[in-house]
Write a protein that holds these residues in place. Structure first.
Motif, short mmCIF file in Angstrom:
data_model
loop_
_atom_site.label_atom_id
_atom_site.label_comp_id
_atom_site.label_asym_id
_atom_site.label_seq_id
_atom_site.Cartn_x
_atom_site.Cartn_y
_atom_site.Cartn_z
N HIS A 191 25.12 73.48 54.96
CA HIS A 191 25.56 72.80 56.17
C HIS A 191 25.38 73.69 57.40
O HIS A 191 25.10 73.20 58.50
CB HIS A 191 27.02 72.37 56.03
CG HIS A 191 27.46 71.39 57.08
ND1 HIS A 191 26.86 70.15 57.21
CD2 HIS A 191 28.41 71.45 58.04
CE1 HIS A 191 27.43 69.51 58.22
NE2 HIS A 191 28.37 70.28 58.75
N SER A 236 29.18 64.40 53.08
CA SER A 236 28.75 63.18 53.76
C SER A 236 29.75 62.08 53.41
O SER A 236 30.16 61.95 52.26
CB SER A 236 27.35 62.78 53.29
OG SER A 236 27.10 61.44 53.65
N THR A 237 30.16 61.31 54.41
CA THR A 237 31.17 60.28 54.14
C THR A 237 30.54 58.91 53.93
O THR A 237 31.23 57.90 53.95
CB THR A 237 32.17 60.19 55.30
OG1 THR A 237 31.41 60.00 56.50
CG2 THR A 237 33.02 61.43 55.40
N TYR A 288 41.49 61.82 52.19
CA TYR A 288 40.11 62.04 52.58
C TYR A 288 39.94 61.74 54.06
O TYR A 288 39.33 62.48 54.82
CB TYR A 288 39.17 61.14 51.77
CG TYR A 288 38.80 61.67 50.41
CD1 TYR A 288 39.67 61.55 49.32
CD2 TYR A 288 37.58 62.29 50.19
CE1 TYR A 288 39.33 62.02 48.08
CE2 TYR A 288 37.23 62.77 48.94
CZ TYR A 288 38.11 62.62 47.89
OH TYR A 288 37.76 63.09 46.65
N GLY A 314 41.96 64.22 56.24
CA GLY A 314 41.74 65.64 56.00
C GLY A 314 43.01 66.37 55.59
O GLY A 314 43.17 67.55 55.84
N LYS A 346 34.89 69.45 56.20
CA LYS A 346 33.91 68.43 56.60
C LYS A 346 32.52 68.76 56.06
O LYS A 346 31.50 68.66 56.77
CB LYS A 346 33.87 68.28 58.12
CG LYS A 346 35.23 67.87 58.69
CD LYS A 346 35.08 67.27 60.07
CE LYS A 346 36.41 66.91 60.71
NZ LYS A 346 37.30 66.10 59.84
N VAL A 396 36.45 68.73 51.54
CA VAL A 396 36.86 67.61 52.39
C VAL A 396 37.33 68.10 53.74
O VAL A 396 36.89 67.63 54.79
CB VAL A 396 37.99 66.79 51.70
CG1 VAL A 396 38.50 65.70 52.62
CG2 VAL A 396 37.49 66.18 50.40
N GLN A 397 38.24 69.11 53.72
CA GLN A 397 38.80 69.57 54.99
C GLN A 397 37.80 70.36 55.81
O GLN A 397 37.90 70.41 57.03
CB GLN A 397 40.06 70.39 54.71
CG GLN A 397 41.19 69.50 54.20
CD GLN A 397 42.40 70.29 53.74
OE1 GLN A 397 42.59 71.43 54.14
NE2 GLN A 397 43.20 69.68 52.89
N PHE A 408 24.35 67.70 53.80
CA PHE A 408 25.62 67.86 53.09
C PHE A 408 25.37 68.13 51.62
O PHE A 408 24.40 67.63 51.05
CB PHE A 408 26.48 66.60 53.24
CG PHE A 408 26.84 66.30 54.67
CD1 PHE A 408 27.93 66.90 55.28
CD2 PHE A 408 26.08 65.41 55.42
CE1 PHE A 408 28.27 66.63 56.59
CE2 PHE A 408 26.40 65.13 56.74
CZ PHE A 408 27.50 65.74 57.32
N ASN A 428 33.72 59.91 49.79
CA ASN A 428 34.79 59.53 50.71
C ASN A 428 35.97 58.97 49.93
O ASN A 428 36.73 58.16 50.41
CB ASN A 428 34.30 58.55 51.78
CG ASN A 428 33.67 57.34 51.18
OD1 ASN A 428 33.66 57.19 49.96
ND2 ASN A 428 33.14 56.45 51.99
#
Lengths: 269, 443
Positions: free
Chosen positions: B190, B253-254, B412, B415, B250, B247-248, B197, B202
């Motif tokens: 990233h 990819s969501t 999710y 965050g 970022k 997740v936190q 990602f 998600n």
């Protein structure tokens, strides 16, 4: 206003543009631009031939459910609404309460009990399981009721009676014409709701040969998910486009009756 | 498998129907059980008609091959909908007492929900229990619920790491063997290209349960009507410790799994890895043409570097109690998953559960041009032998998955630590189970 136009039109534009793309283009080009190949006609051909032409069968099923179900619902709602508006009889208030109550219960909540009822009757997995529940339209009945109360003057019916016409003849020859705008409105609602009906046929039918378009297209869409996935998004999209065309035609066609009907008046009050 | 939001109402209704039947009388067929396969062989000779509900693309070829082998038997093949759609109909048919098929495809995660209330035939009565040695331990465990055998496994989904070799080579990232290395790879990738990602997630209930499974967690256990739920055990904690950072930070990819965007991102290198079931190569080939030659397969990263895997997805074929001809239905299931049916299943790209087929030299040594000529089945078969033991799903797993987004999904989205989401999920599941007549305890 322009925001509203954008909001309503963009999905339609997206649908039309996407229907012209091949499956690889659909997954590799941005939504609102055309793909490398103009594949609309090829997509339409594939939509109609995929899986032994089952799409055509679903289209036929949907038409059947709409013509018999929505058509029957309109006739029943018209006859019942007219009767309740123009005749006084015992139990009328009770009918009123039942109809209003029926409008308040969402169809989705009734689907499973309806399934069990139809299962007892041995009617599940047959077209009748979709058609019979569609015949009942409390909202349509209520609409005609209210409309008939206003649109048909009692004086006109009395005049017809003095001329010697029976009640059936009054309904068919005199008052039915006055009701046309109301009937068209009810028919439109019934057609749209039957055409779009998803949950009831999903529950009732397990044989894909009796699926309407909504359930069938969702099945096509669902096969893109999970182990052994076979995505055919291009056919789902083309199928969706083809699915809304008859509704658009129905709207354009019925609109004329709507407009002419609104000016209809017969007795000066 | 991605839980679909629109199915939530359906799943809930279906479950209510299922649990209402749960009080029926079980075990009435124990009397006619003889434990041998003679009656099955006889049924095949006698012939008849059975209905088979499935959505697997392999079914058409399988049914055709079966009818050719046994011309007396007619199989009425019905695609009654994928996953939850089919379960909704099955539940309704079970509740109504008729209208169901003779044989149905049921995913492992959904099997207890049908097996526990007694809707499925215990195949031990036909002597199918002797097949145990022929299947991978994890799939065999999945079709055995309580003391009953409620189906024969068809496809399995031992998990592996699918990675975009092109991405990894370009940025000089080594293929991660542990989750710590995976985390480093995510950061490195990233940082090198912010549009890329390490993977997409998600919030997906099936993925979460598989990851807890791999980490050694046993969050669900069922003993009759008693259910224990502990979504905060050591395994769950191991997983959230790693995944929270992704997740936190970022770093994921969501994009929604199985959407057209997801397929696009798999093809253009935006998503660099997928940790998923061994059935994925077929999906790559049919749907991610742009990724051909770029992807490769490696063992799933682990916590300590020792090979451990888990199952993701996969389904079995079961015989319904309400079948008019359960013996013939059992015969068809035996042919499908313990006979010649496996051949056409593998030919259509399926990943089997039978150890003999998994270890056949032709299967192991097959090179795959999509994966740059790699012998991917060697990695995948090894994964199938390394699946962590002792896993079981909830008897209302479909409902659980349907509310996942309301609880863990929020972690999710916001965050916040996944642990909190899992706690909320657990308390919702305890409440629901108790309302439905189970005795559910937490912890």
């Amino acid at each position: 206003m322009s925001l509203y136009l954008l909001y309503t039109l963009i999905p339609l534009v997206w649908l039309v543009i996407s229907a012209t793309k091949t499956q690889p283009d659909l997954l590799s080009t941005p939504g609102l631009s055309f793909g490398g190949v103009f594949a609309l006609f090829d997509n339409i051909r594939q939509t109609f031939t995929y899986d032994n032409g089952v799409f055509l069968r679903w289209l036929g099923n949907t038409l059947l459910y709409v013509v018999v179900g929505a058509g029957g619902a309109t006739i029943l709602a018209t006859a019942a609404g007219y009767g309740l508006a123009k005749y006084r009889f015992r139990g009328r208030q009770a009918v009123f309460a039942v109809v209003l109550g029926a409008i308040a219960v969402p169809a989705t909540a009734l689907a499973v009990p309806t399934f069990l009822l139809f299962s007892r009757l041995g009617l599940t997995d047959t077209p009748l399981a979709v058609i019979i529940p569609s015949l009942i339209s409390p909202f349509g009945l209520y609409l005609i009721w209210v409309y008939a109360t206003d649109a048909i003057p009692d004086e006109m019916m009395e005049a017809a009676r003095i001329d010697g016409a029976g009640e059936i003849r009054i309904f068919l020859a005199v008052t039915l014409r006055q009701l046309v705008p109301g009937i068209v409105t009810v028919a439109l609602f019934a057609v749209v709701s039957t055409w779009n009906n998803y949950f009831l046929p999903l529950i009732m039918l397990s044989d894909p040969n009796w699926f309407p378009l909504t359930v069938g297209l969702n099945q096509w869409s669902a096969q893109a998910i999970g182990a052994g996935a076979q995505p055919i998004y291009h056919l789902v999209i083309t199928g969706s486009l083809l699915t809304i065309i008859p509704l658009v035609i129905a709207f354009l066609f019925l609109q004329r009756f709507w407009q002419s009907g609104l000016t209809a008046g017969s007795v000066k009050q | 498998m991605a839980p679909l939001r629109r199915h939530r109402a359906v799943a809930a209704l279906a479950l209510a129907a299922a649990l209402a039947t749960a009080c029926g009388s079980p075990g009435q067929d124990a009397a006619k059980a003889n434990g041998t396969q003679d009656s099955v062989d006889a049924a095949l000779k006698a012939g008849g008609t059975i209905t088979y509900w499935t959505w697997t693309p392999s079914a058409k070829a399988q049914v055709a091959a079966f009818e050719q082998e046994y011309p007396n038997v007619k199989v009425n093949l019905v695609n009654a909908g994928t996953g939850n759609d089919e379960y909704t109909k099955l539940q309704n048919a079970v509740k109504a007492g008729s209208g169901g098929p003779d044989v149905a495809q049921i995913e492992y995660q959904a099997l207890p929900q049908f097996a526990l209330p007694g809707s499925l035939v215990d195949l031990n009565q036909y002597g199918f229990g002797t097949f145990q040695k022929d299947y991978t331990p994890s799939t065999w465990t999945s079709v055995n619920v309580g003391s009953g055998l409620y189906g024969l496994p068809q496809d399995s989904g031992p998990m592996a790491l699918f990675y975009n070799k092109e991405d990894f080579d370009k940025y000089g990232i080594a293929v991660p063997k542990t989750w710590d290395e995976y985390l480093d790879a995510a950061k490195k990738l990233h940082a090198a290209d912010p549009t890329k990602f390490i993977t997409s997630d998600n919030g997906d209930a099936g993925f979460t349960t598989s990851m807890i499974w791999q980490a050694g967690g046993h969050p669900f256990s069922t003993d009759g009507r008693n259910v224990k739920i502990n979504l905060n055990d050591a395994g769950a904690q191991k997983w959230t410790k790693v995944w929270d950072q992704l997740v936190q930070g970022k770093l994921l990819s969501t994009v929604k799994g199985w959407s057209d965007d997801w397929y696009r991102e798999l093809g253009d290198g935006t998503i660099a890895t997928l940790v998923t079931g061994a059935w994925m190569p077929g999906v790559f080939k049919s749907s991610v043409a742009a990724g051909s030659g770029k992807w490769a397969v490696a063992p799933m990263p682990t916590y300590d570097g020792q090979p451990v895997s888990a199952e993701n997805g996969g389904s079995a074929q079961s015989v319904l109690k309400q079948s008019q001809n359960p013996t013939l239905a059992a015969a068809f299931v035996r042919w499908l998953n313990h006979g010649n049916g496996i051949k056409s299943f593998i030919a259509s790209g399926g990943f089997p559960s039978t150890t003999a087929d998994l270890n056949a030299p032709a299967f192991l040594d097959a090179t795959d041009p999509y994966f740059g000529g790699q012998k991917i089945n060697q990695v995948l078969t090894a994964a199938s032998g390394a699946v962590a033991k002792g896993w079981s799903y909830l008897p209302y797993q479909l409902y659980a998955n349907s509310i996942y987004n309301d609880t863990v999904g929020k972690s999710y989205l916001n965050g916040t630590p996944i642990e909190g989401g899992l706690k909320a999920w657990q308390s919702a599941l305890v409440d629901y189970g108790n309302q439905q007549g189970f005795t559910v305890s937490a912890g």
